[in-house]
Write a protein that holds these residues in place. Structure first.
Motif, mmCIF file in Angstrom:
data_model
loop_
_atom_site.group_PDB
_atom_site.id
_atom_site.type_symbol
_atom_site.label_atom_id
_atom_site.label_comp_id
_atom_site.label_asym_id
_atom_site.label_seq_id
_atom_site.Cartn_x
_atom_site.Cartn_y
_atom_site.Cartn_z
ATOM 1 N N ILE A 86 33.015 51.413 46.631
ATOM 2 C CA ILE A 86 33.550 51.117 45.298
ATOM 3 C C ILE A 86 35.062 50.926 45.373
ATOM 4 O O ILE A 86 35.626 49.988 44.787
ATOM 5 N N ILE A 87 35.721 51.817 46.129
ATOM 6 C CA ILE A 87 37.170 51.705 46.310
ATOM 7 C C ILE A 87 37.524 50.399 47.024
ATOM 8 O O ILE A 87 38.499 49.723 46.679
ATOM 9 N N ILE A 88 36.708 50.041 48.027
ATOM 10 C CA ILE A 88 36.946 48.801 48.773
ATOM 11 C C ILE A 88 36.851 47.586 47.844
ATOM 12 O O ILE A 88 37.700 46.685 47.883
ATOM 13 N N VAL A 89 35.816 47.561 46.996
ATOM 14 C CA VAL A 89 35.645 46.439 46.073
ATOM 15 C C VAL A 89 36.844 46.331 45.136
ATOM 16 O O VAL A 89 37.395 45.240 44.924
ATOM 17 N N ILE A 90 37.267 47.466 44.579
ATOM 18 C CA ILE A 90 38.425 47.456 43.674
ATOM 19 C C ILE A 90 39.670 46.973 44.416
ATOM 20 O O ILE A 90 40.439 46.148 43.906
ATOM 21 N N GLY A 91 39.859 47.483 45.644
ATOM 22 C CA GLY A 91 41.020 47.082 46.441
ATOM 23 C C GLY A 91 41.013 45.598 46.754
ATOM 24 O O GLY A 91 42.057 44.928 46.674
ATOM 25 N N GLU A 92 39.830 45.050 47.108
ATOM 26 C CA GLU A 92 39.746 43.628 47.433
ATOM 27 C C GLU A 92 40.004 42.761 46.202
ATOM 28 O O GLU A 92 40.648 41.705 46.293
ATOM 29 N N ILE A 93 39.515 43.208 45.047
ATOM 30 C CA ILE A 93 39.767 42.454 43.815
ATOM 31 C C ILE A 93 41.261 42.430 43.499
ATOM 32 O O ILE A 93 41.821 41.390 43.138
ATOM 33 N N VAL A 94 41.915 43.580 43.673
ATOM 34 C CA VAL A 94 43.358 43.655 43.424
ATOM 35 C C VAL A 94 44.110 42.718 44.370
ATOM 36 O O VAL A 94 45.013 41.970 43.953
ATOM 37 N N VAL A 95 43.735 42.762 45.665
ATOM 38 C CA VAL A 95 44.408 41.921 46.657
ATOM 39 C C VAL A 95 44.216 40.440 46.327
ATOM 40 O O VAL A 95 45.163 39.639 46.387
ATOM 41 N N LEU A 96 42.996 40.060 45.953
ATOM 42 C CA LEU A 96 42.736 38.663 45.609
ATOM 43 C C LEU A 96 43.493 38.261 44.336
ATOM 44 O O LEU A 96 44.010 37.151 44.223
ATOM 45 N N TRP A 97 43.555 39.170 43.388
ATOM 46 C CA TRP A 97 44.241 38.882 42.130
ATOM 47 C C TRP A 97 45.741 38.674 42.339
ATOM 48 O O TRP A 97 46.369 37.873 41.645
ATOM 49 N N LEU A 98 46.309 39.386 43.301
ATOM 50 C CA LEU A 98 47.734 39.274 43.575
ATOM 51 C C LEU A 98 48.102 37.977 44.290
ATOM 52 O O LEU A 98 49.284 37.688 44.475
ATOM 53 N N ASP A 99 47.087 37.220 44.700
ATOM 54 C CA ASP A 99 47.314 35.926 45.358
ATOM 55 C C ASP A 99 46.914 34.815 44.389
ATOM 56 O O ASP A 99 45.757 34.388 44.366
ATOM 57 N N PRO A 100 47.863 34.330 43.558
ATOM 58 C CA PRO A 100 47.491 33.357 42.522
ATOM 59 C C PRO A 100 47.073 31.997 43.072
ATOM 60 O O PRO A 100 46.353 31.245 42.409
ATOM 61 N N ASP A 101 47.503 31.654 44.282
ATOM 62 C CA ASP A 101 47.209 30.328 44.821
ATOM 63 C C ASP A 101 45.758 30.181 45.266
ATOM 64 O O ASP A 101 45.126 29.156 45.038
ATOM 65 N N THR A 102 45.237 31.230 45.924
ATOM 66 C CA THR A 102 43.867 31.156 46.439
ATOM 67 C C THR A 102 42.996 32.298 45.930
ATOM 68 O O THR A 102 41.906 32.079 45.390
ATOM 69 N N GLY A 103 43.473 33.538 46.090
ATOM 70 C CA GLY A 103 42.649 34.697 45.778
ATOM 71 C C GLY A 103 42.181 34.747 44.342
ATOM 72 O O GLY A 103 40.988 34.946 44.073
ATOM 73 N N ARG A 104 43.111 34.566 43.400
ATOM 74 C CA ARG A 104 42.739 34.670 41.980
ATOM 75 C C ARG A 104 41.783 33.551 41.579
ATOM 76 O O ARG A 104 40.795 33.772 40.865
ATOM 77 N N LYS A 105 42.075 32.339 42.057
ATOM 78 C CA LYS A 105 41.175 31.224 41.763
ATOM 79 C C LYS A 105 39.798 31.480 42.359
ATOM 80 O O LYS A 105 38.762 31.148 41.760
ATOM 81 N N SER A 106 39.773 32.076 43.559
ATOM 82 C CA SER A 106 38.511 32.358 44.221
ATOM 83 C C SER A 106 37.653 33.315 43.402
ATOM 84 O O SER A 106 36.429 33.143 43.306
ATOM 85 N N LEU A 107 38.287 34.325 42.812
ATOM 86 C CA LEU A 107 37.540 35.277 41.975
ATOM 87 C C LEU A 107 36.867 34.562 40.807
ATOM 88 O O LEU A 107 35.686 34.804 40.515
ATOM 89 N N PHE A 108 37.604 33.680 40.148
ATOM 90 C CA PHE A 108 37.051 32.969 39.000
ATOM 91 C C PHE A 108 35.946 31.998 39.425
ATOM 92 O O PHE A 108 34.886 31.943 38.795
ATOM 93 N N VAL A 109 36.209 31.245 40.493
ATOM 94 C CA VAL A 109 35.225 30.243 40.932
ATOM 95 C C VAL A 109 33.949 30.919 41.425
ATOM 96 O O VAL A 109 32.837 30.544 41.038
ATOM 97 N N CYS A 110 34.104 31.938 42.289
ATOM 98 C CA CYS A 110 32.927 32.630 42.827
ATOM 99 C C CYS A 110 32.177 33.375 41.723
ATOM 100 O O CYS A 110 30.935 33.390 41.703
ATOM 101 N N GLY A 111 32.934 33.983 40.797
ATOM 102 C CA GLY A 111 32.279 34.648 39.666
ATOM 103 C C GLY A 111 31.462 33.666 38.853
ATOM 104 O O GLY A 111 30.342 33.969 38.412
ATOM 105 N N GLY A 112 32.016 32.453 38.645
ATOM 106 C CA GLY A 112 31.283 31.429 37.912
ATOM 107 C C GLY A 112 30.030 30.977 38.635
ATOM 108 O O GLY A 112 28.978 30.756 38.008
ATOM 109 N N ILE A 113 30.114 30.847 39.962
ATOM 110 C CA ILE A 113 28.944 30.448 40.755
ATOM 111 C C ILE A 113 27.839 31.484 40.637
ATOM 112 O O ILE A 113 26.655 31.152 40.456
#
Length: 472
Positions: free
Chosen positions: A411-438
């Motif tokens: 659970i901690i790993i998932v939260i940490g990975e989401i935070v890390v991806l969110w802090l990267d607006p160029d790729t990580g944040r977009k990836s969260l939205f795109v993958c979540g949509g898929i």
């Protein structure tokens, strides 16, 4: 009655012949996840970003990857099929989770295979082939598609030879680094430094944190042993096979990473380079040996492509067997060759879609791939908790140690990975939205297409594994 029985048997999808030993599965699994590609291709960017912090990133990433892999091993041990993590998650949580995972993977499978195929052109450049990068990629895909039609035992031998070459290159780097260890190198590992804007500065917690996320992704892949579980003589041992493959991966990837930091006599030049491993080796080896290292990397990438096609072809076969698509498509995907037992239609589908992905930008491919593993980890955690509660997992060949500690860490790993991806607006944040949509669209397919069929939809696997699962 006899005619009706024969008709049902003829219409039922054929099963793979169980001929592989555990050792053979380990060879194929290591070939798919390819430590050489992870270190010498993906690892290059991690070395550049994290500097000397790359060692801590891989050490901490190994712990993170252990937690993730041990959960997937528990789920897979309870339902060892070519359906991979997707079917194992469905078995533990419910059919909806299996269908959603299956469908969500369709968009990323060709991209995963294509990113490896594209890497071959980079490492063949020193040999002066008169072909463009795209032409080399397309030729690679065509050759791999053809070879994947062979019997899986033949592919085990081919990939085994290539894997020895790959491991030799990795331990060559580790050995040179250990032999030429520089004084004060360990201090730089514990107090990370990196090159940024041409300056030698401290690598902060954020830099190392992102590197840990990337390193854990580079180390991941041992659960791909599940792709070959239906070919195993004893599939019940798949959980232990997965963890053995993980241990070998951690050693083979971490050793050269430690070697390049310990043994670089001009560490700043190595870390500032876009090809840090080539610069490191160039300080100690003649040019012809460097060419051989480049060739070994190209071989490693080819090996990963070949083993990936063999394994993922079985996964696409499993999608057809569990009737995710229209009946004609399902029937075609479950066609096997008589001599080699290869799912030839599924492999041709992979070949065509992987070749087509050659014209997609690498940045777009990474965008779709980077967030998917975080979502899968979330389902690992959910699956272990749900499986333990229902008794579907934790009673087989392998179970996550120290329950419930590992899934809680998950659970901690998932939260940490989401935070890390969110802090990267160029790729990580977009990836969260795109993958979540898929994944959301994949669930909608399950809810509004599969469940509207007469009788609904139920996940199915090999008859013997389904029988084993229902007795638990």
């Amino acid at each position: 009655m006899v005619a009706e029985t024969q008709e049902r048997a003829a219409s039922a999808p054929r099963q793979f012949t169980r001929t592989l030993s555990g050792f053979g599965v380990i060879i194929l699994t290591l070939s798919v996840l390819s430590p050489g590609v992870s270190v010498l291709v993906s690892g290059t960017a991690i070395v550049q970003d994290a500097g000397t912090g790359v060692v801590l990133a891989f050490l901490i990433g190994s712990v993170v990857c252990f937690c993730q892999t041990s959960m997937s091993a528990e789920l897979g041990a309870a339902y060892p099929t070519a359906g991979y993590d997707y079917a194992a998650i469905g078995h533990a949580i419910g059919d909806w989770a299996g269908a959603t995972s299956y469908i969500a993977s369709i968009s990323t499978i060709p991209l995963f295979l294509n990113t490896s195929a594209k890497g071959i052109a980079i490492y063949l450049q020193p040999f002066g082939f008169p072909l463009s990068a795209n032409e080399i990629t397309l030729i690679t895909v065509a050759v791999v598609t053809s070879l994947s039609m062979l019997n899986i035992r033949a592919n085990e031998k081919i990939t085994g030879v290539f894997m020895l070459i790959e491991f030799s290159a990795l331990f060559l780097i580790a050995g040179i680094g250990a032999w030429h260890a520089q004084p004060g190198a360990w201090h730089l590992i514990l107090s990370p430094m990196h090159m940024h804007g041409g300056l030698w500065i401290a690598a902060g917690i954020g830099v190392v944190g992102i590197a840990v996320n990337n390193a854990s992704w580079a180390l991941a892949g041992a659960s791909q042993a599940l792709l070959f579980s239906e070919d195993m003589k004893n599939p019940r041992t798949i959980g232990r096979i997965i963890m053995i493959a993980l241990a070998l991966t951690i050693v083979s990837e971490t050793a050269p990473i430690v070697g390049i930091i310990l043994g670089s006599h001009n560490l700043k030049a190595v870390l500032a380079s876009t090809s840090p491993f080539e610069v490191f080796l160039g300080a100690y080896l003649p040019s012809f040996v460097l060419r051989m290292v480049s060739l070994s990397i190209a071989i490693a990438i080819f090996n990963a492509c070949l083993a990936g096609f063999v394994g993922i072809g079985r996964n696409v076969f499993a999608m057809g067997r569990t009737k995710l698509f229209a009946p004609p498509i399902n029937h075609a995907l479950t066609r096997l060759t008589r001599k080699s037992d290869a799912p030839w239609v599924a492999l041709l589908f992979l070949g065509v879609t992987t070749a087509a992905a050659t014209w997609l930008p690498m940045s777009f491919e990474i965008l779709l791939l980077s967030g998917g593993y975080t979502i899968m980890t979330f389902f690992y955690v959910w699956g272990v908790f749900a499986g333990r509660r229902s008794g579907r997992t934790g009673t087989h060949d392998y179970k996550s140690p120290l329950f419930p500690l590992i899934p809680l860490i998950g659970i901690i790993i998932v939260i940490g990975e989401i935070v890390v991806l969110w802090l990267d607006p160029d790729t990580g944040r977009k990836s969260l939205f795109v993958c979540g949509g898929i994944w959301l669209l994949s669930y909608c397919y399950y809810r509004w297409v599969l469940m509207r069929r007469p009788g609904g939809w139920q996940m199915t696997g090999p008859a013997d594994i389904d029988a084993m699962a229902t007795t638990k």
